[in-house]
Scaffold this motif. Structure first.
Motif, PDB file in Angstrom:
ATOM      1  N   THR A   1       0.822  -1.213   0.000  1.00  0.00           N
ATOM      2  CA  THR A   1       0.000   0.000   0.000  1.00  0.00           C
ATOM      3  C   THR A   1       0.851   1.255   0.000  1.00  0.00           C
ATOM      4  N   ILE A   2       0.439   2.222  -0.797  1.00  0.00           N
ATOM      5  CA  ILE A   2       0.981   3.579  -0.719  1.00  0.00           C
ATOM      6  C   ILE A   2       0.010   4.403   0.115  1.00  0.00           C
ATOM      7  N   VAL A   3       0.518   5.032   1.160  1.00  0.00           N
ATOM      8  CA  VAL A   3      -0.306   5.841   2.051  1.00  0.00           C
ATOM      9  C   VAL A   3      -0.006   7.313   1.790  1.00  0.00           C
ATOM     10  N   ILE A   4      -1.039   8.063   1.448  1.00  0.00           N
ATOM     11  CA  ILE A   4      -0.928   9.508   1.274  1.00  0.00           C
ATOM     12  C   ILE A   4      -1.388  10.168   2.568  1.00  0.00           C
ATOM     13  N   ASN A   5      -0.631  11.138   3.035  1.00  0.00           N
ATOM     14  CA  ASN A   5      -0.981  11.844   4.272  1.00  0.00           C
ATOM     15  C   ASN A   5      -2.438  12.303   4.219  1.00  0.00           C
ATOM     16  N   GLN A   6      -3.199  11.900   5.233  1.00  0.00           N
ATOM     17  CA  GLN A   6      -4.634  12.159   5.210  1.00  0.00           C
ATOM     18  C   GLN A   6      -4.987  13.644   5.262  1.00  0.00           C
ATOM     19  N   LYS A   7      -4.024  14.504   5.572  1.00  0.00           N
ATOM     20  CA  LYS A   7      -4.332  15.939   5.589  1.00  0.00           C
ATOM     21  C   LYS A   7      -4.649  16.465   4.186  1.00  0.00           C
ATOM     22  N   TYR A   8      -4.312  15.671   3.155  1.00  0.00           N
ATOM     23  CA  TYR A   8      -4.593  16.106   1.788  1.00  0.00           C
ATOM     24  C   TYR A   8      -5.884  15.504   1.225  1.00  0.00           C
ATOM     25  N   LYS A   9      -6.619  14.745   2.036  1.00  0.00           N
ATOM     26  CA  LYS A   9      -7.739  13.975   1.483  1.00  0.00           C
ATOM     27  C   LYS A   9      -8.915  14.842   1.054  1.00  0.00           C
ATOM     28  N   ASN A  10      -9.021  16.053   1.560  1.00  0.00           N
ATOM     29  CA  ASN A  10     -10.128  16.923   1.163  1.00  0.00           C
ATOM     30  C   ASN A  10      -9.699  18.058   0.238  1.00  0.00           C
ATOM     31  N   GLU A  11      -8.460  18.002  -0.213  1.00  0.00           N
ATOM     32  CA  GLU A  11      -7.970  19.042  -1.116  1.00  0.00           C
ATOM     33  C   GLU A  11      -8.649  18.934  -2.480  1.00  0.00           C
ATOM     34  N   LYS A  12      -8.927  20.086  -3.096  1.00  0.00           N
ATOM     35  CA  LYS A  12      -9.574  20.095  -4.401  1.00  0.00           C
ATOM     36  C   LYS A  12      -8.707  20.738  -5.474  1.00  0.00           C
ATOM     37  N   GLY A  13      -7.566  21.282  -5.083  1.00  0.00           N
ATOM     38  CA  GLY A  13      -6.720  21.978  -6.040  1.00  0.00           C
ATOM     39  C   GLY A  13      -6.050  21.014  -7.019  1.00  0.00           C
ATOM     40  N   PHE A  14      -6.024  21.387  -8.284  1.00  0.00           N
ATOM     41  CA  PHE A  14      -5.383  20.559  -9.299  1.00  0.00           C
ATOM     42  C   PHE A  14      -3.894  20.426  -9.013  1.00  0.00           C
ATOM     43  N   ASP A  15      -3.282  21.478  -8.468  1.00  0.00           N
ATOM     44  CA  ASP A  15      -1.859  21.419  -8.143  1.00  0.00           C
ATOM     45  C   ASP A  15      -1.577  20.362  -7.092  1.00  0.00           C
ATOM     46  N   ILE A  16      -2.467  20.220  -6.101  1.00  0.00           N
ATOM     47  CA  ILE A  16      -2.297  19.204  -5.060  1.00  0.00           C
ATOM     48  C   ILE A  16      -2.428  17.811  -5.669  1.00  0.00           C
ATOM     49  N   MET A  17      -3.385  17.640  -6.562  1.00  0.00           N
ATOM     50  CA  MET A  17      -3.568  16.334  -7.205  1.00  0.00           C
ATOM     51  C   MET A  17      -2.347  15.955  -8.030  1.00  0.00           C
ATOM     52  N   LEU A  18      -1.761  16.927  -8.710  1.00  0.00           N
ATOM     53  CA  LEU A  18      -0.549  16.661  -9.482  1.00  0.00           C
ATOM     54  C   LEU A  18       0.609  16.308  -8.553  1.00  0.00           C
ATOM     55  N   ALA A  19       0.705  17.002  -7.421  1.00  0.00           N
ATOM     56  CA  ALA A  19       1.772  16.718  -6.460  1.00  0.00           C
ATOM     57  C   ALA A  19       1.600  15.329  -5.851  1.00  0.00           C
ATOM     58  N   ILE A  20       0.358  14.953  -5.547  1.00  0.00           N
ATOM     59  CA  ILE A  20       0.084  13.596  -5.058  1.00  0.00           C
ATOM     60  C   ILE A  20       0.514  12.586  -6.106  1.00  0.00           C
ATOM     61  N   SER A  21       0.236  12.894  -7.366  1.00  0.00           N
ATOM     62  CA  SER A  21       0.629  12.031  -8.472  1.00  0.00           C
ATOM     63  C   SER A  21       2.139  11.839  -8.520  1.00  0.00           C
ATOM     64  N   ALA A  22       2.894  12.921  -8.354  1.00  0.00           N
ATOM     65  CA  ALA A  22       4.360  12.827  -8.341  1.00  0.00           C
ATOM     66  C   ALA A  22       4.836  12.020  -7.139  1.00  0.00           C
ATOM     67  N   SER A  23       4.157  12.171  -6.011  1.00  0.00           N
ATOM     68  CA  SER A  23       4.503  11.392  -4.819  1.00  0.00           C
ATOM     69  C   SER A  23       4.218   9.906  -5.030  1.00  0.00           C
ATOM     70  N   ILE A  24       3.145   9.609  -5.754  1.00  0.00           N
ATOM     71  CA  ILE A  24       2.834   8.214  -6.074  1.00  0.00           C
ATOM     72  C   ILE A  24       3.964   7.603  -6.902  1.00  0.00           C
ATOM     73  N   MET A  25       4.484   8.372  -7.865  1.00  0.00           N
ATOM     74  CA  MET A  25       5.624   7.889  -8.649  1.00  0.00           C
ATOM     75  C   MET A  25       6.811   7.567  -7.746  1.00  0.00           C
ATOM     76  N   HIS A  26       7.073   8.433  -6.781  1.00  0.00           N
ATOM     77  CA  HIS A  26       8.169   8.207  -5.827  1.00  0.00           C
ATOM     78  C   HIS A  26       7.967   6.878  -5.097  1.00  0.00           C
ATOM     79  N   GLU A  27       6.755   6.673  -4.563  1.00  0.00           N
ATOM     80  CA  GLU A  27       6.507   5.480  -3.758  1.00  0.00           C
ATOM     81  C   GLU A  27       6.463   4.212  -4.613  1.00  0.00           C
ATOM     82  N   LEU A  28       5.982   4.316  -5.835  1.00  0.00           N
ATOM     83  CA  LEU A  28       6.018   3.165  -6.740  1.00  0.00           C
ATOM     84  C   LEU A  28       7.455   2.775  -7.062  1.00  0.00           C
ATOM     85  N   SER A  29       8.341   3.762  -7.081  1.00  0.00           N
ATOM     86  CA  SER A  29       9.759   3.472  -7.317  1.00  0.00           C
ATOM     87  C   SER A  29      10.349   2.689  -6.153  1.00  0.00           C
ATOM     88  N   HIS A  30       9.883   2.988  -4.931  1.00  0.00           N
ATOM     89  CA  HIS A  30      10.259   2.154  -3.774  1.00  0.00           C
ATOM     90  C   HIS A  30       9.688   0.748  -3.934  1.00  0.00           C
TER      91      HIS A  30
END
Length: 245
Positions: A120-149
């Motif tokens: 499982t990749i866990v995203i910090n729950q403080k971002y779960k209610n964010e609606k900004g496209f920039d936040i979604m893109l940043a989460i996406s980049a973080s997912i790439m980081h964790e998939l690399s792990h």
């Protein structure tokens, strides 16, 4: 960031492998539930509220192609290219049924982390209610980081592994910055300013000294390399700086 559960391992890498027993692990309660893989799995009561964030992050990542010059720069710096594009990463996640959820992380400042024992990749729950496209893109980049792990399929962490994974989310951020020039213009969220945007600036700076310093401060206590991440010169420089403190 990767969570490990290996203790007292003897190895041939010149230093002890990271002992995750020293790291607080909040993942003793395994995620349970019988849900269809999407490939994003989140808790059922959160699905309607949060699936759009993760779905947008996944779809955005799936469309990403790296600039060849950026890839060459990363390779020259001494980082391993874990995925050749976003679709390759998404296909890996789908093929390995990797879950992605919003949940508690080990420290409030951690944006995302990989847990092999939970797949499982866990995203910090403080971002779960964010609606900004920039936040979604940043989460996406973080997912790439964790998939690399996740790709190396082991429990070990190392300085070189963090270099490799940080390089991957930096490649994604650079690609987004070129595709959406104004997306991050007014961004202030920590996952951007102190996360993916910061590392992209450090990785693509002509001077690698600030990058070495930053990684040394955050990951200098890790062993220099791990089974699937053989240390390059940059990892040795990071470890040397950490030992000097």
């Amino acid at each position: 960031m990767q969570i490990n559960i290996i203790n007292n391992i003897n190895n041939s890498f010149g230093t002890a492998l990271y002992d995750e027993s020293k790291v607080k692990n909040l993942y003793n309660d395994f995620f349970t539930g019988n849900f269809t893989y999407k490939p994003v799995l989140i808790q059922e009561d959160q699905f309607n509220l949060h699936s759009n964030i993760l779905d947008t992050a996944f779809k955005s990542l799936e469309s990403i192609e790296f600039n060849p010059e950026d890839v060459q720069h990363i390779k020259k710096l001494g980082a391993k290219i874990c995925f050749n594009n976003g679709k390759e990463a998404i296909d890996f996640a789908a093929g390995n049924k990797i879950s992605i959820i919003f949940d508690e992380v080990d420290h409030p400042d951690i944006h995302a982390q990989w847990s092999k024992e939970r797949n499982t990749i866990v995203i910090n729950q403080k971002y779960k209610n964010e609606k900004g496209f920039d936040i979604m893109l940043a989460i996406s980049a973080s997912i790439m980081h964790e998939l690399s792990h996740a790709k190396d399929k082991d429990y070990y962490s190392s300085i070189q592994e963090e270099v490799d994974c940080l390089a991957m989310n930096s490649l994604v951020f650079n690609a987004y910055n070129k595709k959406y020039p104004n997306a991050f213009k007014n961004s202030v969220a920590p996952i951007i300013k102190d996360g993916v945007e910061l590392y992209a600036k450090l990785f693509f700076s002509p001077d690698s000294a600030r990058l070495i310093k930053r990684i040394s401060e955050k990951y200098g206590d890790l062993p220099i390399e791990s089974p699937n991440h053989k240390a390059n010169l940059i990892a040795h420089m990071i470890k040397q700086l950490a030992n000097e403190k």
